[in-house]
Design a protein around this motif. Structure first.
Motif, PDB file in Angstrom:
ATOM      1  N   GLN A   1       0.914  -1.340  -0.019  1.00 19.73           N
ATOM      2  CA  GLN A   1      -0.057   0.012  -0.062  1.00 19.73           C
ATOM      3  C   GLN A   1       0.958   1.184  -0.086  1.00 19.73           C
ATOM      4  OE1 GLN A   1      -2.517   1.423   3.426  1.00 19.73           O
ATOM      5  NE2 GLN A   1      -4.133   1.016   1.881  1.00 19.73           N
ATOM      6  N   GLU A   2       1.950   1.242   0.686  1.00 13.41           N
ATOM      7  CA  GLU A   2       2.947   2.551   0.561  1.00 13.41           C
ATOM      8  C   GLU A   2       3.321   2.752  -0.894  1.00 13.41           C
ATOM      9  OE1 GLU A   2       3.828  -0.426   2.780  1.00 13.41           O
ATOM     10  OE2 GLU A   2       2.009   0.444   4.164  1.00 13.41           O
ATOM     11  N   ALA A   3       3.811   1.719  -1.308  1.00 12.90           N
ATOM     12  CA  ALA A   3       4.111   1.865  -2.892  1.00 12.90           C
ATOM     13  C   ALA A   3       2.836   2.363  -3.712  1.00 12.90           C
ATOM     14  CB  ALA A   3       4.822   0.770  -3.477  1.00 12.90           C
ATOM     15  N   PHE A   4       1.763   1.813  -3.558  1.00 11.71           N
ATOM     16  CA  PHE A   4       0.396   2.318  -4.383  1.00 11.71           C
ATOM     17  C   PHE A   4       0.257   3.853  -4.052  1.00 11.71           C
ATOM     18  CE2 PHE A   4      -4.085   2.260  -4.151  1.00 11.71           C
ATOM     19  CZ  PHE A   4      -4.388   2.121  -5.571  1.00 11.71           C
ATOM     20  N   LEU A   5       0.417   4.134  -2.698  1.00  9.80           N
ATOM     21  CA  LEU A   5       0.011   5.630  -2.389  1.00  9.80           C
ATOM     22  C   LEU A   5       1.157   6.461  -2.859  1.00  9.80           C
ATOM     23  CD1 LEU A   5      -1.232   5.419   1.235  1.00  9.80           C
ATOM     24  CD2 LEU A   5      -2.404   5.228  -1.148  1.00  9.80           C
ATOM     25  N   GLU A   6       2.430   6.109  -2.764  1.00 11.33           N
ATOM     26  CA  GLU A   6       3.444   6.890  -3.131  1.00 11.33           C
ATOM     27  C   GLU A   6       3.479   7.036  -4.823  1.00 11.33           C
ATOM     28  OE1 GLU A   6       8.536   6.745  -3.347  1.00 11.33           O
ATOM     29  OE2 GLU A   6       7.354   5.803  -1.660  1.00 11.33           O
ATOM     30  N   GLY A   7       3.015   5.972  -5.344  1.00  6.37           N
ATOM     31  CA  GLY A   7       3.090   6.110  -7.017  1.00  6.37           C
ATOM     32  C   GLY A   7       1.945   7.198  -7.458  1.00  6.37           C
ATOM     33  N   HIS A   8       0.896   7.172  -6.692  1.00  6.16           N
ATOM     34  CA  HIS A   8      -0.065   8.186  -6.789  1.00  6.16           C
ATOM     35  C   HIS A   8       0.551   9.645  -6.592  1.00  6.16           C
ATOM     36  CE1 HIS A   8      -2.924   5.158  -6.876  1.00  6.16           C
ATOM     37  NE2 HIS A   8      -3.971   5.840  -7.237  1.00  6.16           N
ATOM     38  N   VAL A   9       1.165   9.888  -5.527  1.00  2.00           N
ATOM     39  CA  VAL A   9       1.610  11.130  -5.193  1.00  2.00           C
ATOM     40  C   VAL A   9       2.874  11.554  -6.280  1.00  2.00           C
ATOM     41  CG1 VAL A   9       3.138  12.583  -3.441  1.00  2.00           C
ATOM     42  CG2 VAL A   9       1.291  10.888  -2.562  1.00  2.00           C
ATOM     43  N   HIS A  10       3.758  10.552  -6.686  1.00  5.71           N
ATOM     44  CA  HIS A  10       4.550  10.956  -7.794  1.00  5.71           C
ATOM     45  C   HIS A  10       3.732  11.433  -9.191  1.00  5.71           C
ATOM     46  CE1 HIS A  10       7.930  10.531 -10.492  1.00  5.71           C
ATOM     47  NE2 HIS A  10       6.995   9.686 -11.400  1.00  5.71           N
ATOM     48  N   ALA A  11       2.668  10.472  -9.434  1.00  2.00           N
ATOM     49  CA  ALA A  11       1.990  10.939 -10.811  1.00  2.00           C
ATOM     50  C   ALA A  11       1.386  12.164 -10.468  1.00  2.00           C
ATOM     51  CB  ALA A  11       0.979   9.535 -10.972  1.00  2.00           C
ATOM     52  N   PHE A  12       0.756  12.769  -9.357  1.00  2.00           N
ATOM     53  CA  PHE A  12       0.189  13.962  -9.442  1.00  2.00           C
ATOM     54  C   PHE A  12       0.899  14.888  -9.439  1.00  2.00           C
ATOM     55  CE2 PHE A  12      -3.400  11.733  -6.596  1.00  2.00           C
ATOM     56  CZ  PHE A  12      -4.140  11.218  -7.946  1.00  2.00           C
ATOM     57  N   ASP A  13       2.195  14.753  -8.729  1.00  2.00           N
ATOM     58  CA  ASP A  13       3.162  15.881  -9.095  1.00  2.00           C
ATOM     59  C   ASP A  13       3.541  15.879 -10.500  1.00  2.00           C
ATOM     60  OD1 ASP A  13       2.826  16.482  -6.301  1.00  2.00           O
ATOM     61  OD2 ASP A  13       4.537  15.217  -5.798  1.00  2.00           O
ATOM     62  N   ARG A  14       3.984  14.994 -11.003  1.00  2.00           N
ATOM     63  CA  ARG A  14       4.265  15.084 -12.455  1.00  2.00           C
ATOM     64  C   ARG A  14       3.306  15.635 -13.397  1.00  2.00           C
ATOM     65  NH1 ARG A  14       9.105  14.304 -14.593  1.00  2.00           N
ATOM     66  NH2 ARG A  14       8.628  12.833 -16.331  1.00  2.00           N
ATOM     67  N   PHE A  15       1.968  15.276 -13.196  1.00  2.00           N
ATOM     68  CA  PHE A  15       0.996  15.922 -14.112  1.00  2.00           C
ATOM     69  C   PHE A  15       0.912  17.198 -13.509  1.00  2.00           C
ATOM     70  CE2 PHE A  15      -1.015  11.283 -14.365  1.00  2.00           C
ATOM     71  CZ  PHE A  15      -0.139  11.137 -15.270  1.00  2.00           C
ATOM     72  N   GLY A  16       0.915  17.832 -12.632  1.00  2.00           N
ATOM     73  CA  GLY A  16       0.721  19.037 -12.009  1.00  2.00           C
ATOM     74  C   GLY A  16      -0.614  19.234 -11.798  1.00  2.00           C
ATOM     75  N   GLY A  17      -1.419  18.194 -11.482  1.00  2.00           N
ATOM     76  CA  GLY A  17      -2.745  18.310 -10.834  1.00  2.00           C
ATOM     77  C   GLY A  17      -3.227  17.096 -10.827  1.00  2.00           C
ATOM     78  N   ILE A  18      -4.598  16.898 -10.618  1.00  2.00           N
ATOM     79  CA  ILE A  18      -5.565  15.724 -10.185  1.00  2.00           C
ATOM     80  C   ILE A  18      -6.749  15.482 -11.146  1.00  2.00           C
ATOM     81  CG2 ILE A  18      -6.669  14.477  -8.381  1.00  2.00           C
ATOM     82  CD1 ILE A  18      -5.165  16.508  -6.390  1.00  2.00           C
ATOM     83  N   PRO A  19      -7.049  14.462 -11.723  1.00  2.00           N
ATOM     84  CA  PRO A  19      -8.221  14.298 -12.531  1.00  2.00           C
ATOM     85  C   PRO A  19      -9.467  14.929 -11.852  1.00  2.00           C
ATOM     86  CG  PRO A  19      -6.695  12.222 -12.670  1.00  2.00           C
ATOM     87  CD  PRO A  19      -6.214  12.938 -11.541  1.00  2.00           C
ATOM     88  N   LEU A  20     -10.443  15.343 -12.540  1.00  2.00           N
ATOM     89  CA  LEU A  20     -11.543  16.114 -11.953  1.00  2.00           C
ATOM     90  C   LEU A  20     -12.736  15.090 -11.823  1.00  2.00           C
ATOM     91  CD1 LEU A  20     -11.824  18.798 -14.577  1.00  2.00           C
ATOM     92  CD2 LEU A  20     -10.989  18.840 -11.998  1.00  2.00           C
ATOM     93  N   ASP A  21     -12.876  13.854 -12.365  1.00  2.91           N
ATOM     94  CA  ASP A  21     -13.779  12.966 -12.175  1.00  2.91           C
ATOM     95  C   ASP A  21     -13.395  11.681 -11.495  1.00  2.91           C
ATOM     96  OD1 ASP A  21     -16.040  11.551 -12.419  1.00  2.91           O
ATOM     97  OD2 ASP A  21     -16.104  11.390 -14.709  1.00  2.91           O
ATOM     98  N   LYS A  22     -12.838  10.848 -11.992  1.00  4.03           N
ATOM     99  CA  LYS A  22     -12.599   9.431 -11.518  1.00  4.03           C
ATOM    100  C   LYS A  22     -11.135   8.636 -12.138  1.00  4.03           C
ATOM    101  CE  LYS A  22     -15.404   6.911 -14.799  1.00  4.03           C
ATOM    102  NZ  LYS A  22     -16.341   8.123 -15.318  1.00  4.03           N
ATOM    103  N   ILE A  23     -10.561   7.748 -11.332  1.00  2.44           N
ATOM    104  CA  ILE A  23      -9.448   7.114 -11.477  1.00  2.44           C
ATOM    105  C   ILE A  23      -9.902   5.660 -11.489  1.00  2.44           C
ATOM    106  CG2 ILE A  23      -7.148   6.623 -11.145  1.00  2.44           C
ATOM    107  CD1 ILE A  23      -6.740   9.076  -9.771  1.00  2.44           C
ATOM    108  N   ARG A  24      -9.721   4.993 -12.494  1.00  2.00           N
ATOM    109  CA  ARG A  24     -10.132   3.562 -12.853  1.00  2.00           C
ATOM    110  C   ARG A  24      -9.153   2.670 -12.307  1.00  2.00           C
ATOM    111  NH1 ARG A  24     -13.886   3.102 -17.434  1.00  2.00           N
ATOM    112  NH2 ARG A  24     -14.528   5.152 -17.756  1.00  2.00           N
ATOM    113  N   TYR A  25      -9.501   1.446 -11.458  1.00  2.00           N
ATOM    114  CA  TYR A  25      -8.706   0.537 -11.008  1.00  2.00           C
ATOM    115  C   TYR A  25      -9.195  -0.948 -11.064  1.00  2.00           C
ATOM    116  CZ  TYR A  25      -7.116   4.758  -8.144  1.00  2.00           C
ATOM    117  OH  TYR A  25      -6.714   5.820  -7.913  1.00  2.00           O
TER     118      TYR A  25
END
Length: 202
Positions: free
Chosen positions: A50-74
């Protein structure tokens, strides 16, 4: 599928084999792909915890410069889902709920099995494409940090590519999409896991 700009992303883990300090090693390649522009962020970990899962999200949001407005598929990953209920209803673990609340996005889970295999085809295909393009032969690195620096450089290089018969490049569409993404929170989310072990005389 039709994806409005900045609305959606898809997430998955893929196996990535590397030569790490002279030893052939399997790493977990976290991938988040924006559905509109196809801009992707990749991050390698030694586990899919789970730590890798969460850290991956943080990294991706930082790289994108923001967060999707609607949803993320899993898929129905153990890092997020504790129980698959009826239809798309899932029982999520508390830490994942807190993480989503911090960043302000919705999770959307694919149906189990073959029935839901097409529902996040973008990131499924991205894993194979990225590995074939950049990771053959296997990367030779001295550390996970060195590997992740390579992954970031390859993500930037992919901005020049075109997906299918699209008119514009990935980087061109992402430059537009990133202006519409939800802003990052001011305070970071601590992705570390705190444990309280039981201590005895041994």
């Amino acid at each position: 599928q039709t994806h409005p700009p900045a609305a959606e992303a898809e997430v998955d883990f893929h196996d990535l084999w590397v030569i790490l300090r002279g030893v052939k090693t399997k790493t977990a390649l976290f991938t988040m792909r924006l559905s509109y522009s196809a801009r992707a962020a990749h991050r390698a970990f030694l586990t899919q915890g789970q730590e890798a899962f969460l850290e991956g999200h943080v990294h991706a949001f930082d790289r994108f410069g923001g967060i999707p407005l609607d949803k993320i598929r899993y898929d129905n990953l153990n890092s997020a889902v504790t129980q698959v209920l009826f239809g798309r209803t899932r029982q999520e673990n508390d830490r994942w709920i807190a993480f989503k609340s911090h960043y302000g996005f919705e999770s959307w889970y694919c149906l189990p099995g073959h029935e839901g295999s097409h529902e996040k085809g973008g990131v499924e295909g991205e894993g194979g494409r990225f590995r074939r393009t950049h990771c053959v032969p296997m990367p030779v690195v001295d550390s996970i940090e060195q590997l992740n620096a390579l992954l970031e450089a390859w993500d930037d290089a992919d901005d020049r590519r075109r997906v299918g018969n699209r008119v514009h490049s990935v980087g061109h569409d992402w430059a537009f999409e990133r202006t519409l993404l939800a802003p990052l929170p001011v305070e970071p989310f601590d992705t570390t896991l705190a444990l309280t072990p039981r201590v005895d005389r041994y």
